[in-house]
Design a protein around this motif. Structure first.
Motif: not given
Length: 265
Positions: A100-117, A123-131
């Protein structure tokens, strides 16, 4: 995982190794670059958790310049703009999978008009990973307590994590004249441990010079509320306030106000 497989606020994290090497060579500007890329406005990204171990290694080396500022970056990556007391149970939920992270990254960084799932969930996953990446180094932060340069910041950093008994004991046992003692008292204000020896030590420190006596009084007020000893109230009533210990953002006046509120005044 390779850096070109990770992403930060501006795309692939291929520039992160350059910033880490610049830090090792004493370039303070690299700190700002890392704030901007892996902790942009308090947001954590996929690459953020992978930076933590490298930063901790730098702070752990007394030959490195800007160790205080790097330790503050560690804290910001770990908890962003969060406030104490911090409840890490917010991460005890079903977080997005790597797919699911990979899907969102593809949408966020590589699509012209991103509306990421999965945007908020990722974002919470990345917060948790950093913590959790920062929490893995609690033992190292304990060792830093004896370091005159970063000891106070280390104590402040420990306030954000559930502490094993030996880490709590290290905060309790710091000598009264340690540069980190006043900060350690504030960290003890937020520990979940109910060990009576903590409160006994804080009572003893009410007789120490300021700011140690003041932060001991604050910690007691946080921990025991209206059962705080009169000696602590006397310390809190003194309007001549010292500077806040290094590593803490709230003013001493703010800490005192919270302490008095906690005892019902």
């Amino acid at each position: 995982m390779e850096w070109d497989e990770l992403h930060h606020a501006y795309g692939r994290a291929t520039d992160v190794p350059k910033y880490l090497e610049a830090l090792r060579n004493g370039d303070a500007q690299a700190i700002g670059e890392l704030y901007s890329t892996v902790a942009h406005q308090g947001t954590r990204w996929q690459a953020s958790c992978h930076v933590v171990a490298f930063l901790v290694e730098l702070v752990d080396d007394p030959r490195i310049q800007h160790r205080v500022e790097i330790s503050e970056l560690v804290r910001y990556i770990a908890v962003g703009d969060s406030q104490l007391p911090f409840d890490s149970s917010r991460y005890a939920v079903d977080l997005p999978t790597d797919e699911q992270v990979d899907t969102m990254i593809q949408q966020l960084y590589h699509e012209e008009n991103p509306e990421p799932e999965f945007g908020e969930e990722v974002a919470l996953r990345w917060e948790a990973d950093a913590y959790h990446a920062a929490a893995e180094h609690v033992g190292t932060y304990v060792r830093w307590l004896a370091d005159p340069e970063v000891g106070s910041h280390a104590a402040a950093l420990l306030a954000w994590f559930p502490l094993p008994e030996d880490a709590t004991r290290a905060l309790v046992d710091l000598p009264a004249d340690s540069p980190a003692r006043a900060s350690a008292n504030l960290a003890l204000a937020y520990t979940a441990s109910v060990d009576a020896s903590i409160d006994l030590r804080l009572r003893e420190l009410l007789a120490a010079p300021r700011p140690v006596s003041l932060t001991a009084a604050i910690a007691l007020a946080f921990r025991v509320g209206d059962r705080v000893p009169l000696a602590a109230l006397d310390v809190l009533a003194d309007e001549d306030l010292p500077e806040t210990p290094a590593g803490w953002d709230r003013s001493m006046r703010g800490f005192v106000a919270m302490a008095l509120k906690n005892v019902g005044l």
